[in-house]
Design a protein around this motif. Sequence first.
Motif, PDB file in Angstrom:
ATOM      1  N   LYS A  43       1.073  -0.964  -0.069  1.00 24.93           N
ATOM      2  CA  LYS A  43       0.221   0.007  -0.321  1.00 24.93           C
ATOM      3  C   LYS A  43      -0.007   1.776   0.252  1.00 24.93           C
ATOM      4  N   GLU A  44       1.861   1.122   1.002  1.00 26.70           N
ATOM      5  CA  GLU A  44       3.085   2.264   1.086  1.00 26.70           C
ATOM      6  C   GLU A  44       3.064   2.768  -0.437  1.00 26.70           C
ATOM      7  N   ASN A  45       4.056   1.664  -1.197  1.00 27.23           N
ATOM      8  CA  ASN A  45       3.943   1.516  -2.496  1.00 27.23           C
ATOM      9  C   ASN A  45       3.280   2.223  -3.957  1.00 27.23           C
ATOM     10  N   SER A  46       2.288   1.553  -3.455  1.00 25.51           N
ATOM     11  CA  SER A  46       1.392   1.943  -4.201  1.00 25.51           C
ATOM     12  C   SER A  46       0.719   3.681  -4.294  1.00 25.51           C
ATOM     13  N   SER A  47       1.160   4.047  -2.681  1.00 26.60           N
ATOM     14  CA  SER A  47       0.542   5.874  -2.665  1.00 26.60           C
ATOM     15  C   SER A  47       1.894   6.256  -2.776  1.00 26.60           C
ATOM     16  N   GLU A  48       3.117   5.910  -2.672  1.00 23.08           N
ATOM     17  CA  GLU A  48       4.391   6.768  -3.294  1.00 23.08           C
ATOM     18  C   GLU A  48       4.543   6.805  -5.266  1.00 23.08           C
ATOM     19  N   SER A  49       3.865   5.498  -5.410  1.00 22.52           N
ATOM     20  CA  SER A  49       3.396   6.000  -6.931  1.00 22.52           C
ATOM     21  C   SER A  49       2.613   6.958  -7.629  1.00 22.52           C
ATOM     22  N   ALA A  50       1.215   6.350  -6.950  1.00 24.79           N
ATOM     23  CA  ALA A  50       0.064   7.441  -6.776  1.00 24.79           C
ATOM     24  C   ALA A  50       1.373   8.609  -6.357  1.00 24.79           C
ATOM     25  N   ASN A  51       1.740   9.845  -5.462  1.00 25.42           N
ATOM     26  CA  ASN A  51       2.013  10.266  -5.682  1.00 25.42           C
ATOM     27  C   ASN A  51       3.277  10.767  -6.715  1.00 25.42           C
ATOM     28  N   ILE A  52       3.704  10.052  -7.508  1.00 19.78           N
ATOM     29  CA  ILE A  52       4.610  10.260  -8.288  1.00 19.78           C
ATOM     30  C   ILE A  52       3.970  10.897  -9.551  1.00 19.78           C
ATOM     31  N   GLU A  53       3.229   9.618  -9.601  1.00 22.18           N
ATOM     32  CA  GLU A  53       2.644  10.244 -11.717  1.00 22.18           C
ATOM     33  C   GLU A  53       1.524  10.929 -10.650  1.00 22.18           C
ATOM     34  N   ALA A  54       1.182  11.890  -9.614  1.00 27.38           N
ATOM     35  CA  ALA A  54       0.606  13.234  -9.554  1.00 27.38           C
ATOM     36  C   ALA A  54       1.612  13.665  -9.680  1.00 27.38           C
ATOM     37  N   THR A  55       2.419  13.831  -8.689  1.00 28.79           N
ATOM     38  CA  THR A  55       4.171  14.980  -9.426  1.00 28.79           C
ATOM     39  C   THR A  55       4.261  15.517 -11.083  1.00 28.79           C
ATOM     40  N   LYS A  56       3.904  13.926 -11.939  1.00 30.36           N
ATOM     41  CA  LYS A  56       3.606  14.205 -12.990  1.00 30.36           C
ATOM     42  C   LYS A  56       2.844  15.016 -13.363  1.00 30.36           C
ATOM     43  N   SER A  57       1.655  14.777 -13.358  1.00 25.78           N
ATOM     44  CA  SER A  57       0.580  15.372 -14.007  1.00 25.78           C
ATOM     45  C   SER A  57       0.665  16.752 -13.328  1.00 25.78           C
ATOM     46  N   GLN A  58       1.118  17.206 -13.032  1.00 26.42           N
ATOM     47  CA  GLN A  58       1.352  18.618 -12.282  1.00 26.42           C
ATOM     48  C   GLN A  58       1.829  19.831 -13.553  1.00 26.42           C
ATOM     49  N   THR A  59       2.817  18.970 -14.368  1.00 27.45           N
ATOM     50  CA  THR A  59       3.648  19.450 -15.240  1.00 27.45           C
ATOM     51  C   THR A  59       2.708  20.663 -16.579  1.00 27.45           C
ATOM     52  N   LYS A  60       2.670  21.943 -16.405  1.00 25.74           N
ATOM     53  CA  LYS A  60       1.742  22.911 -17.108  1.00 25.74           C
ATOM     54  C   LYS A  60       2.713  22.752 -18.377  1.00 25.74           C
ATOM     55  N   THR A  61       1.191  23.251 -19.821  1.00 26.81           N
ATOM     56  CA  THR A  61       1.777  23.382 -21.248  1.00 26.81           C
ATOM     57  C   THR A  61       2.169  24.705 -21.414  1.00 26.81           C
ATOM     58  N   ILE A  62       2.596  24.649 -22.416  1.00 33.70           N
ATOM     59  CA  ILE A  62       2.657  26.176 -22.808  1.00 33.70           C
ATOM     60  C   ILE A  62       2.568  25.585 -24.770  1.00 33.70           C
ATOM     61  N   LEU A  63       1.680  25.948 -25.378  1.00 34.83           N
ATOM     62  CA  LEU A  63       1.443  25.318 -27.131  1.00 34.83           C
ATOM     63  C   LEU A  63       2.015  26.863 -27.655  1.00 34.83           C
ATOM     64  N   PHE A  64       3.224  26.582 -28.233  1.00 32.26           N
ATOM     65  CA  PHE A  64       3.399  27.403 -29.934  1.00 32.26           C
ATOM     66  C   PHE A  64       2.168  26.972 -30.558  1.00 32.26           C
ATOM     67  N   PHE A  65       1.544  27.865 -31.101  1.00 29.44           N
ATOM     68  CA  PHE A  65       0.557  27.520 -32.182  1.00 29.44           C
ATOM     69  C   PHE A  65       1.275  29.000 -33.221  1.00 29.44           C
ATOM     70  N   GLY A  66       1.684  28.061 -33.756  1.00 34.96           N
ATOM     71  CA  GLY A  66       1.268  29.124 -34.987  1.00 34.96           C
ATOM     72  C   GLY A  66       2.593  29.020 -36.431  1.00 34.96           C
ATOM     73  N   ASP A  67       3.310  29.342 -37.295  1.00 31.27           N
ATOM     74  CA  ASP A  67       4.002  29.357 -38.317  1.00 31.27           C
ATOM     75  C   ASP A  67       4.971  28.910 -38.579  1.00 31.27           C
ATOM     76  N   SER A  68       5.631  29.291 -40.300  1.00 32.45           N
ATOM     77  CA  SER A  68       7.582  28.915 -39.940  1.00 32.45           C
ATOM     78  C   SER A  68       8.803  29.740 -39.282  1.00 32.45           C
ATOM     79  N   LEU A  69       7.491  30.907 -38.726  1.00 24.68           N
ATOM     80  CA  LEU A  69       8.381  31.347 -37.367  1.00 24.68           C
ATOM     81  C   LEU A  69       8.630  30.837 -36.425  1.00 24.68           C
ATOM     82  N   THR A  70       7.670  30.131 -35.644  1.00 19.99           N
ATOM     83  CA  THR A  70       7.875  29.875 -34.794  1.00 19.99           C
ATOM     84  C   THR A  70       8.396  28.287 -34.625  1.00 19.99           C
TER      85      THR A  70
END
Length: 244
Positions: A43-70
């Motif tokens: 259970k402790e290992n499962s909780s730790e894995s869940a916490n790791i996955e939750a931390t990964k999912s917290q990474t935010k995304t910046i998307l540059f949507f453009g043409d050849s300049l981008t």
Amino acid sequence: MLKLKIRQLLLNFNTIVTKIFLKFCYFSLFLFLFSCGSDTVKKENSSESANIEATKSQTKTILFFGDSLTAGYGLEDVNDAFPALIQNKIDSLSLDYTVINSGLSGETTAGGKNRINWVLNQKIDVFVLELGANDGLRGVPLAETRANLQAIIDVVLEKNAATKIILAGMQLPPNMGQDYTEEFKSIFPELAKKNNLALIPFLLEDVGGIAELNQADGIHPTVEGQKNVANNVWAVLESIISLE
């Protein structure tokens, strides 16, 4: 005499059975406790894995949507394009953001409107809209460019109203005619004001028209030019992600 021996044998037998039974009970108890301990570790290992996955999912995304300049057209290494330089800046500050370069050479606002739904299949926290230059160079009716940019903005906010949008302003060379050039330039600040968006006044500030900072076509920035573009973007982006 015989009866006495039989009684003695029965007594010895009962003693042996009792000892075996007690050993069996102790062994069973040990297995039970070990099993509980094993489950706890799992259970402790499962909780730790869940916490790791939750931390990964917290990474935010910046998307540059453009043409050849981008997209970094004409560069030998896409890591020299300004979106990659922004990622380097973010990493140097240990900020939890991942940059996605969704630039497509030759893209118009109409093309962007057609592919925007596909791009929005992922969660986006900051959306940098850099389109319109190809419209202007092709003389696309300004009302059409404006409508397409608004449509893209609408779709992004419909998908996630919390997404922060930054609109990259663009300007055209004077050979397109003064009226067309001036109205084209005004599209970006007007849309930013209408939709309450952050605005990069001119993406190619300190780059456009400077020969040594552009490739032979006079349109696409060199490696050095991309650094200035990244600075123009960061001047606006920095305050946006600091509020996230």
